[in-house]
Motif scaffolding. Structure first.
Motif, PDB file in Angstrom:
ATOM      1  N   ALA C  66       0.836  -1.210   0.000  1.00 24.31           N
ATOM      2  CA  ALA C  66       0.000   0.000   0.000  1.00 24.31           C
ATOM      3  C   ALA C  66       0.865   1.252   0.000  1.00 24.31           C
ATOM      4  N   ARG C  67       1.942   1.234   0.784  1.00 25.21           N
ATOM      5  CA  ARG C  67       2.854   2.399   0.799  1.00 25.21           C
ATOM      6  C   ARG C  67       3.475   2.604  -0.584  1.00 25.21           C
ATOM      7  N   ASN C  68       3.820   1.512  -1.247  1.00 20.75           N
ATOM      8  CA  ASN C  68       4.364   1.631  -2.608  1.00 20.75           C
ATOM      9  C   ASN C  68       3.331   2.238  -3.558  1.00 20.75           C
ATOM     10  N   SER C  69       2.059   1.830  -3.410  1.00 18.08           N
ATOM     11  CA  SER C  69       1.026   2.370  -4.301  1.00 18.08           C
ATOM     12  C   SER C  69       0.831   3.865  -4.050  1.00 18.08           C
ATOM     13  N   LEU C  70       0.963   4.272  -2.794  1.00 15.93           N
ATOM     14  CA  LEU C  70       0.834   5.700  -2.462  1.00 15.93           C
ATOM     15  C   LEU C  70       1.993   6.515  -3.027  1.00 15.93           C
ATOM     16  N   LYS C  71       3.203   5.932  -2.977  1.00 13.53           N
ATOM     17  CA  LYS C  71       4.369   6.629  -3.546  1.00 13.53           C
ATOM     18  C   LYS C  71       4.144   6.877  -5.034  1.00 13.53           C
ATOM     19  N   ARG C  72       3.566   5.909  -5.721  1.00 16.59           N
ATOM     20  CA  ARG C  72       3.366   6.063  -7.168  1.00 16.59           C
ATOM     21  C   ARG C  72       2.205   6.999  -7.466  1.00 16.59           C
ATOM     22  N   ALA C  73       1.174   6.978  -6.613  1.00 15.29           N
ATOM     23  CA  ALA C  73       0.000   7.818  -6.871  1.00 15.29           C
ATOM     24  C   ALA C  73       0.267   9.275  -6.490  1.00 15.29           C
ATOM     25  N   GLY C  74       1.074   9.461  -5.445  1.00 14.94           N
ATOM     26  CA  GLY C  74       1.352  10.815  -4.991  1.00 14.94           C
ATOM     27  C   GLY C  74       0.129  11.542  -4.443  1.00 14.94           C
ATOM     28  N   ILE C  75      -0.830  10.796  -3.934  1.00 18.12           N
ATOM     29  CA  ILE C  75      -2.020  11.441  -3.361  1.00 18.12           C
ATOM     30  C   ILE C  75      -1.951  11.403  -1.839  1.00 18.12           C
ATOM     31  N   SER C  76      -2.827  12.181  -1.197  1.00 16.69           N
ATOM     32  CA  SER C  76      -2.876  12.153   0.259  1.00 16.69           C
ATOM     33  C   SER C  76      -3.679  10.935   0.707  1.00 16.69           C
ATOM     34  N   PRO C  77      -3.163  10.177   1.673  1.00 18.71           N
ATOM     35  CA  PRO C  77      -3.923   9.016   2.161  1.00 18.71           C
ATOM     36  C   PRO C  77      -5.273   9.419   2.762  1.00 18.71           C
ATOM     37  N   ALA C 104      -1.979   2.370   9.372  1.00 22.44           N
ATOM     38  CA  ALA C 104      -0.543   2.473   9.090  1.00 22.44           C
ATOM     39  C   ALA C 104      -0.243   3.430   7.938  1.00 22.44           C
ATOM     40  N   ILE C 105      -1.134   3.504   6.947  1.00 23.93           N
ATOM     41  CA  ILE C 105      -0.845   4.395   5.818  1.00 23.93           C
ATOM     42  C   ILE C 105      -1.468   5.773   6.016  1.00 23.93           C
ATOM     43  N   GLY C 106      -2.161   5.957   7.121  1.00 26.97           N
ATOM     44  CA  GLY C 106      -2.721   7.280   7.422  1.00 26.97           C
ATOM     45  C   GLY C 106      -4.037   7.562   6.731  1.00 26.97           C
ATOM     46  N   ALA C 107      -4.818   6.524   6.431  1.00 25.59           N
ATOM     47  CA  ALA C 107      -6.097   6.713   5.743  1.00 25.59           C
ATOM     48  C   ALA C 107      -7.278   6.815   6.706  1.00 25.59           C
ATOM     49  N   VAL C 108      -7.054   6.600   7.978  1.00 29.68           N
ATOM     50  CA  VAL C 108      -8.152   6.662   8.958  1.00 29.68           C
ATOM     51  C   VAL C 108      -8.446   8.114   9.300  1.00 29.68           C
ATOM     52  N   PRO C 109      -9.644   8.441   9.796  1.00 30.57           N
ATOM     53  CA  PRO C 109     -10.742   7.526  10.090  1.00 30.57           C
ATOM     54  C   PRO C 109     -11.870   7.523   9.051  1.00 30.57           C
ATOM     55  N   SER C 110     -11.862   8.467   8.087  1.00 31.51           N
ATOM     56  CA  SER C 110     -13.032   8.589   7.205  1.00 31.51           C
ATOM     57  C   SER C 110     -12.894   7.671   5.995  1.00 31.51           C
ATOM     58  N   THR C 111     -12.995   6.393   6.229  1.00 28.72           N
ATOM     59  CA  THR C 111     -12.816   5.439   5.142  1.00 28.72           C
ATOM     60  C   THR C 111     -13.610   4.167   5.395  1.00 28.72           C
TER      61      THR C 111
END
Lengths: 133, 392, 355
Positions: C66-77, C104-111
């Motif tokens: 998931a962290r790798n996907s975020l690095k490639r997307a460059g979006i805010s978790p 862990a990836i900082g996507a909480v809590p509105s998900t």
């Protein structure tokens, strides 16, 4: 089972969330609310990059409960690139001889290989040799 | 501290049990044996308080409220009793509480005792209990143990000061040589430097001779206001001429420079200031050699050596009984054994025995002033005392 | 098939805005298993399989992917509205893997957060659901993960291939996508070829029954239906990737659908890492995305026992350029390799009985 204690620490454990001192810009980990450098209040959250280098390391063969099924494991002090030292395990080391100064990066792993399959799994930061990409 | 406002405190009784594996003796009995010995040879007043040092009884012996149990079992009902815990420095800290109580004039006489049974549980449980002395959330939860932490310190020390192989062998060699003639020591046999060089790693670079053995033991000291103690013609009276306790960060990683024992250094500066004594006046140093790296860092903190050179002092007989600064004169933690919170009281008993001239084969000739230091964790707490012969 | 094929096609275009994979570093050669159980006789289904370290599980591996996907997307978790983890080896029977990953990836809590299970196609199932959430306009981004530490009973043929790894995909709006997901189609029947009952440690399987009526039937039906419905032919695709339980099956099913070895090659990771179950087809897709170019079309068909296949058609956009270097590539994970013997494997995977 220490449920609340581990739960409270999830931001620190999963994401190396510490603090930054608004007064002297010192980065603080673990968070302690009072800046160790200037003594002023430091309560602003700061996420560390997870990059650092090995400050010192050793191997544990004779471990406490919760770790006794994971021996031998490598324990280290890691100097984070933002400044603080942190105590953590090194992982994914096979074939890599650990050296002081070796660059490492944070990964999230199981901290305890709990012998008791009924208890909660504790996850947190460890460090591994930096992977190139 | 201004000495003229406080009372002079002297040691009026001493007691200790042997250190080792006391399978058939319970925690309360062990404490009582040491207290009984101190009471039998006490030449001061009857103690009005018990300060009991212990570090792990709640975890390993399922017993808190320990001082009350020990005072009760020792027939000391009706006195004040409290348990003092400061990790490995518990004994030193209990002694300081006793000293402060008598020096303040609030009580005339106290008994300071330390007791620990580290053989009650299997090693995994003992390791778990010891790990609670570190920062549990940021050190122990990551698998750190006090022993592996000492290894981290030693590794970094060797790296920064470019120390040669086997540089720390002097500490266990001297400790075991001194322990050989201490009938209370856990190990009463000298070791050769070659044995150190052959020893297996406990936590690299720490080998089995770099680590003091966990053990059972109890020791006791009675402190009395000086004017209440009659001088004996043949045995010098020993007073407490300096006392201090200083803390550093609990976690090693929170220090700017982990390989300096700052609290140890500061607490020694304080006892020198209080006593008016300095390095040249110290005849022996009972330091806290739970690990040989602690021996080196303690010698450096005390100023007997510059930073990075503490291990050199342990070479060539300079810390032997007849050396320039004798240490671990009855074997230290390494050979006498490391009975947890009781250790600091043993250190006091041993230093006082030296100053009273009763150390027999272990006697440091002409010893008048002894420096005694107990450490909790990697000098997260440092408690230092100077004991001195009272001039007649 | 008599009835008309109904594709799942989102209202608004959706695609992959970021992807990431994870493969643990340990490798157990198939010959090592054969040495223990068959005296080294017989053919081997793969060269070697990946084995997770003692401190790894589906949660930790999902976090890294998931962290790798975020690095490639460059979006805010914080802009992620769903974290969905598909696996058949979730560390807890009850307690979501997904909340730990989201935290862990900082996507909480509105998900949204939930765990998915459909044997080896839980990952693609999560991707289809994410397409729906984003394609309907309900969410800007949704994270779909397929990850497994596959179980195989010691000595069972599954043990040769049951491996660890998987991939994560951040599904988002078409205009940001590095690959548009044109549509998906699922083919599902009740086919009991492989299962694991509750409280059992290892799965059971129907041996040869797992082949023709199961794997081949579902993948060919889904794949062919997808090509028919999108009016495409094998030669329209630069790459194809299928669920890969061993080296032969995906090659054969590719041939049955009309694909050649060149189209299959890039996504065929099973010889080097084994069958990562929920991660199997999709980690192949990450290896393809690591080298794909603008205009490339990709056909992916997963397979989950029990049974079903999800087919997806993807077309690569110009957003792909520079994406692979932003995180560790799948090939880099595969090249990071520590070979172990059966004894070490038994210890790492808890196959030593201590109580």
């Amino acid at each position: 089972m220490d449920i609340p204690r581990h739960w409270r620490l999830r931001k620190q454990r999963y994401g190396l969330v510490g603090e930054v001192c608004e007064h002297c810009d010192s980065k603080v980990f673990p968070p302690r609310d009072i800046c160790p450098d200037c003594g002023e209040e430091a309560k602003t959250l700061f996420s560390f990059s997870g990059k650092g280098e090995v400050y010192s390391h050793s191997t544990v063969y004779d471990a406490p409960k919760g770790f006794d099924e994971s021996t031998p494991y490598t324990i280290a002090m890691v100097k984070l690139e933002e400044g603080p030292l942190v105590t953590a395990q090194l992982t994914d080391l096979q074939e890599k001889e650990v050296k002081i100064g070796m660059p490492v990066e944070m990964v999230t792993r199981k901290l305890r290989e709990a012998g008791d399959e009924r208890s909660m799994i504790v996850y947190g930061y460890k460090f591994r040799p930096v992977m190139s990409h | 501290m201004e000495n003229n406002k406080i009372h002079t405190v002297v040691i009026s009784g001493l007691g200790q049990t042997s250190v080792g594996e006391h399978w058939d003796i319970s925690l309360r009995e062990l404490a009582f044996f040491a207290i009984e010995k101190a009471l039998v040879n006490n030449r001061g007043g009857y103690p009005q308080a018990l300060y009991l040092a212990n570090m792990l009884a709640p975890a390993l012996s399922h017993q808190s409220h320990l001082a009350t149990m020990v005072a009760d079992f020792s027939g000391l009902r009706g006195i004040e009793a409290t348990t003092i815990e400061a990790s490995g420095a518990s004994g030193g800290m209990a002694f300081r509480q006793g000293y402060m109580a008598v020096a303040s004039g609030l009580v005339d006489s106290v008994i300071v005792a330390g007791v620990e049974k580290l053989t009650e549980q299997t090693s995994v449980n003992v390791n778990s209990a010891f790990a609670t002395n570190t920062d549990s959330e940021y050190e122990a939860d990551h698998g750190l143990t006090p022993t592996s932490q000492a290894a981290l310190l030693m590794k970094r020390y060797i790296y920064e000061y470019d120390v040669p192989d086997f540089a720390f062998s002097g500490f266990p060699v001297v400790a075991h040589a001194n322990g050989a003639s201490n009938k209370n020591a856990m190990f009463q046999r000298a070791i050769k430097p070659e044995s150190y060089q052959r020893a297996g790693f406990v936590s690299e670079p720490l080998n089995m001779f770099d680590v003091a053995p966990y053990a059972d033991g109890a020791a006791a000291v009675i402190l009395t206001r000086a004017e209440l103690v009659a001088d004996l013609p043949e045995i010098p009276t020993v007073s407490v001429s300096g006392s201090s306790a200083v803390i550093d960060t609990l976690a090693l990683h929170d220090r700017q420079n982990p390989i300096v024992f700052n609290a140890a250094k500061e607490s020694i500066a304080k006892v020198y200031a209080q006593s008016g004594l300095g390095h040249s006046d110290i005849d022996l140093f009972e330091l806290f050699d739970a690990y040989s790296i602690f021996g080196a860092l303690s010698l450096e903190a005390a100023g007997f050596s510059e930073a990075g050179k503490g291990w050199e002092l342990a070479q060539d007989g300079r810390i032997n009984l007849d050396g320039e600064i004798p240490i671990s004169t009855f074997g230290g933690l390494k050979a006498r054994g490391y009975p947890g919170g009781a250790t600091g009281v043993y250190q006091i008993v041993e230093a006082a025995t030296q100053l009273m001239g009763l150390a027999e084969e272990n006697q440091v000739k002409g010893a008048k002033n002894a420096l005694v230091q107990s450490l909790g964790g990697p000098a997260s707490t440092a408690v230092t005392h100077i004991l001195s012969q009272i001039e007649r | 098939m008599s009835e008309k094929i109904t594709l799942l096609k989102p209202e608004n275009p959706v695609g992959i805005v970021g992807y990431g994979s994870y493969v643990p570093r340990y490798r157990l050669p198939a010959s090592e298993i054969s040495r223990i159980w068959t005296d080294g006789m017989g053919g081997l289904p793969i060269e070697e399989k990946s084995v997770a370290g003692p401190d790894e599980d589906v949660t930790t591996m999902s976090i890294e992917a998931a962290r790798n996907s975020l690095k490639r997307a460059g979006i805010s978790p914080q802009d992620i509205r769903a974290v969905w983890v598909g696996s058949e080896s979730h560390p807890y029977a009850v307690k979501p893997t997904s909340t730990i990953v989201a935290e862990a990836i900082g996507a909480v809590p509105s998900t949204q957060a939930a765990d998915w299970e459909f044997a080896c196609k839980a990952g693609t199932e999560a991707m289809v659901a994410a397409m729906g959430l984003v394609g309907s306009g309900m969410a800007r981004y949704a994270l779909a993960i397929g990850m497994d530490i596959a179980q195989g009973r010691p000595g069972d043929p599954l043990e040769y291939t049951a491996a660890a790894g998987g991939a994560a995909f951040l599904i988002g709006p078409g205009e940001e996508a590095l690959a548009i997901i044109e549509a998906s189609y699922s083919f599902v029947t009740d086919t009991p070829d492989f299962w694991r009952r509750a409280y059992q440690k290892y799965p059971e399987h129907g041996h040869r029954f797992t082949g023709e009526p199961s794997y081949f039937k579902h993948i060919t039906e889904a794949g062919q239906a997808m090509m028919d419905a999108t009016d495409t032919k094998p030669e329209d695709y630069a790459y194809c990737v299928f669920h890969q339980p061993n080296t032969k099956f995906p090659q054969r099913v590719g041939k049955m659908l009309g694909f050649n070895a060149e189209q299959i090659k890039t996504g065929l990771l099973v010889p080097k890492i084994g069958n990562t179950y929920s991660g199997s087809a999709i980690i192949g897709l990450t290896a393809i995305l690591d080298e794909a170019k603008l205009g490339d079309n990709i056909l992916m068909v997963s397979y989950g026992s029990g049974a079903g296949s999800d087919a997806m058609v993807l077309s690569v956009t110009d957003n792909i350029s520079g994406k692979s270097e932003k995180a560790t590539t799948t090939q880099q994970y595969i090249e990071r390799r520590t070979e172990i013997d059966y004894a070490t494997y038994a210890r790492l995977r808890g196959k030593l009985v201590k109580k």
